[in-house]
Design a protein around this motif. Structure first.
Motif, PDB file in Angstrom:
ATOM      1  N   UNK A 277     -18.691 -14.071  23.910  1.00 26.30           N
ATOM      2  CA  UNK A 277     -19.030 -15.006  24.985  1.00 26.30           C
ATOM      3  C   UNK A 277     -19.011 -14.391  26.371  1.00 26.30           C
ATOM      4  N   UNK A 278     -18.550 -13.136  26.482  1.00 26.95           N
ATOM      5  CA  UNK A 278     -18.478 -12.470  27.769  1.00 26.95           C
ATOM      6  C   UNK A 278     -19.737 -11.648  28.022  1.00 26.95           C
ATOM      7  N   UNK A 279     -20.165 -11.585  29.283  1.00 21.11           N
ATOM      8  CA  UNK A 279     -21.197 -10.629  29.706  1.00 21.11           C
ATOM      9  C   UNK A 279     -20.482  -9.320  30.006  1.00 21.11           C
ATOM     10  N   UNK A 280     -20.882  -8.253  29.336  1.00 24.96           N
ATOM     11  CA  UNK A 280     -20.211  -6.958  29.474  1.00 24.96           C
ATOM     12  C   UNK A 280     -21.261  -5.892  29.736  1.00 24.96           C
ATOM     13  N   UNK A 281     -21.053  -5.111  30.773  1.00 26.07           N
ATOM     14  CA  UNK A 281     -22.063  -4.121  31.166  1.00 26.07           C
ATOM     15  C   UNK A 281     -21.383  -2.826  31.601  1.00 26.07           C
ATOM     16  N   UNK A 282     -21.879  -1.709  31.092  1.00 26.83           N
ATOM     17  CA  UNK A 282     -21.383  -0.392  31.490  1.00 26.83           C
ATOM     18  C   UNK A 282     -22.271   0.161  32.592  1.00 26.83           C
ATOM     19  N   UNK A 283     -21.668   0.501  33.709  1.00 20.41           N
ATOM     20  CA  UNK A 283     -22.404   1.031  34.842  1.00 20.41           C
ATOM     21  C   UNK A 283     -21.691   2.283  35.354  1.00 20.41           C
ATOM     22  N   UNK A 284     -22.176   2.822  36.472  1.00 19.58           N
ATOM     23  CA  UNK A 284     -21.635   4.056  37.035  1.00 19.58           C
ATOM     24  C   UNK A 284     -21.583   3.933  38.548  1.00 19.58           C
ATOM     25  N   UNK A 285     -20.565   4.494  39.165  1.00 19.94           N
ATOM     26  CA  UNK A 285     -20.512   4.503  40.627  1.00 19.94           C
ATOM     27  C   UNK A 285     -21.629   5.385  41.179  1.00 19.94           C
ATOM     28  N   UNK A 286     -22.176   4.972  42.315  1.00 18.04           N
ATOM     29  CA  UNK A 286     -23.235   5.738  42.977  1.00 18.04           C
ATOM     30  C   UNK A 286     -22.630   6.614  44.069  1.00 18.04           C
ATOM     31  N   UNK A 287     -22.938   7.905  44.079  1.00 17.82           N
ATOM     32  CA  UNK A 287     -22.368   8.780  45.105  1.00 17.82           C
ATOM     33  C   UNK A 287     -23.094   8.724  46.438  1.00 17.82           C
ATOM     34  N   UNK A 288     -24.394   8.310  46.441  1.00 16.96           N
ATOM     35  CA  UNK A 288     -25.173   8.435  47.668  1.00 16.96           C
ATOM     36  C   UNK A 288     -26.200   7.319  47.802  1.00 16.96           C
ATOM     37  N   UNK A 289     -26.213   6.683  48.953  1.00 14.06           N
ATOM     38  CA  UNK A 289     -27.240   5.695  49.282  1.00 14.06           C
ATOM     39  C   UNK A 289     -28.548   6.384  49.645  1.00 14.06           C
ATOM     40  N   UNK A 290     -28.447   7.511  50.347  1.00 12.95           N
ATOM     41  CA  UNK A 290     -29.636   8.223  50.782  1.00 12.95           C
ATOM     42  C   UNK A 290     -30.481   8.696  49.609  1.00 12.95           C
ATOM     43  N   UNK A 291     -29.833   9.126  48.514  1.00 10.46           N
ATOM     44  CA  UNK A 291     -30.581   9.579  47.347  1.00 10.46           C
ATOM     45  C   UNK A 291     -31.430   8.448  46.774  1.00 10.46           C
ATOM     46  N   UNK A 292     -30.882   7.237  46.769  1.00 10.76           N
ATOM     47  CA  UNK A 292     -31.636   6.090  46.269  1.00 10.76           C
ATOM     48  C   UNK A 292     -32.845   5.813  47.158  1.00 10.76           C
ATOM     49  N   UNK A 293     -32.647   5.860  48.474  1.00  8.73           N
ATOM     50  CA  UNK A 293     -33.760   5.631  49.399  1.00  8.73           C
ATOM     51  C   UNK A 293     -34.837   6.694  49.238  1.00  8.73           C
ATOM     52  N   UNK A 294     -34.435   7.936  49.060  1.00 12.97           N
ATOM     53  CA  UNK A 294     -35.414   9.008  48.906  1.00 12.97           C
ATOM     54  C   UNK A 294     -36.251   8.811  47.646  1.00 12.97           C
ATOM     55  N   UNK A 295     -35.634   8.367  46.566  1.00 11.00           N
ATOM     56  CA  UNK A 295     -36.396   8.119  45.332  1.00 11.00           C
ATOM     57  C   UNK A 295     -37.415   7.001  45.537  1.00 11.00           C
ATOM     58  N   UNK A 296     -37.015   5.950  46.261  1.00  8.69           N
ATOM     59  CA  UNK A 296     -37.952   4.847  46.522  1.00  8.69           C
ATOM     60  C   UNK A 296     -39.136   5.345  47.345  1.00  8.69           C
ATOM     61  N   UNK A 297     -38.869   6.139  48.376  1.00 11.19           N
ATOM     62  CA  UNK A 297     -39.962   6.677  49.198  1.00 11.19           C
ATOM     63  C   UNK A 297     -40.883   7.561  48.366  1.00 11.19           C
ATOM     64  N   UNK A 298     -40.305   8.383  47.507  1.00  8.70           N
ATOM     65  CA  UNK A 298     -41.099   9.302  46.696  1.00  8.70           C
ATOM     66  C   UNK A 298     -42.014   8.556  45.734  1.00  8.70           C
ATOM     67  N   UNK A 299     -41.518   7.426  45.195  1.00 12.69           N
ATOM     68  CA  UNK A 299     -42.281   6.693  44.192  1.00 12.69           C
ATOM     69  C   UNK A 299     -43.171   5.611  44.785  1.00 12.69           C
ATOM     70  N   UNK A 300     -43.188   5.475  46.114  1.00 12.17           N
ATOM     71  CA  UNK A 300     -43.934   4.386  46.742  1.00 12.17           C
ATOM     72  C   UNK A 300     -45.432   4.668  46.731  1.00 12.17           C
ATOM     73  N   UNK A 301     -46.213   3.584  46.926  1.00 12.12           N
ATOM     74  CA  UNK A 301     -47.674   3.707  46.946  1.00 12.12           C
ATOM     75  C   UNK A 301     -48.227   3.141  48.240  1.00 12.12           C
TER      76      UNK A 301
END
Length: 301
Positions: A277-301
């Protein structure tokens, strides 16, 4: 660039101390905030007519000015005088009202994405200041992947990134009102050891075991009074090898911090079998916000 697809991450609180009530009605807090890679998805398409529209895939979420994402777009448009509009789609994966900051992250990344899409050139600091008008958690999602928050939680100072760590999240299947939980807090006026300072020191040392041992949340006792399942979830995580377990934010999600991914994966399998009955999810801590932004810019159209 006319279209962006943006993963908007959840946050967890590894420590949360309530220090007192402020004159503006909010509470004075100290908290350690950390982004994790559990994400919603926000799709932005530039609109030449200046109109703003929003679609969501969750039946309980509004598609108009009652939604923080819509509010973020309107706020940015008015602040800058931009003639651009946007068509937005929000795909939810983060539980709602769960202490994971899903709505705040959606709003923050809407501000960031529209700043890119509309080519406004606002600085990160300017976006953070706009975010304060939307919610106390919003500036964090525009600041860094980990930080200490004071004041209402929106006065931020940096922390060094930890290596990506496995985190097991458990939600019992209901949501809670942050405002209601804070109203029920009983403030302890006696002097206490500053546990945020201790956690910060362990961050600087990179000591995962010590961080796990010193997780805390002053809001947890309030929620436990009505929802003893919070304690059951913590015990289940600790029994399966978590270095520490604590309720995140105003709950009811509980996080378990692990040193090894295999231990966390084994815990995930066992807990899914034992608590269907529980929602259970395995995730990971993110080391960098900038890395996420760079990936979005790279993949943008």
């Amino acid at each position: 660039m006319s279209r962006l697809e943006i993963p908007t991450p959840a946050k967890i609180n590894l420590g949360l101390a309530v220090r007192g009530r402020r004159p503006d009605g909010y509470h004075e807090i100290e908290t350690i905030l950390q982004l994790v890679d559990l994400t919603d998805r926000l799709i932005l398409e530039r609109e030449e007519t200046g109109q703003i529209s929003l679609e969501t895939d969750h039946p309980s979420l509004p598609n108009d000015e009652k939604n923080l994402v819509y509010q973020a777009a309107r706020l940015l448009q008015r602040h800058t005088g931009s003639s651009w509009g946007v068509r937005m789609q929000l795909q939810k994966h983060i539980p709602i009202g769960a202490g994971l900051g899903g709505g705040s992250g959606n709003a923050a990344f809407a501000l960031w994405g529209l700043n890119e899409l509309w080519e406004l050139g606002l600085t990160r600091e300017e976006l953070q200041e706009l975010g304060r008008a939307l919610g106390s958690d919003v500036p964090f999602f525009l600041f860094a992947a980990q930080a200490v928050g004071t004041g209402k939680g929106d006065a931020l100072s940096p922390l060094p990134p930890l290596p990506p760590l496995p985190v097991l999240l458990i939600n019992p299947g209901f949501s809670l009102s942050t405002a209601l939980i804070y109203r029920r807090v009983r403030l302890v006026l006696t002097k206490r050891e500053n546990r945020i300072t201790m956690l910060r020191r362990f961050f600087l040392m990179g000591d995962v075991e010590a961080i796990g041992r010193h997780l805390f949340n002053d809001l947890e006792t309030v929620v436990l009074e009505d929802h003893p399942v919070i304690g059951e979830m913590k015990e289940a995580l600790l029994a399966r090898g978590a270095e520490g377990a604590i309720m995140s934010g105003s709950g009811p999600t509980v996080l378990g911090l692990f040193a090894e991914r295999q231990t966390a994966q084994d815990a995930l399998l066992h807990l899914q079998q034992e608590h269907r009955g529980w929602w259970i999810h395995l995730t990971t801590t993110l080391p960098s916000l900038e890395d996420m932004w760079q990936r979005v810019r790279r993949d943008s159209t």
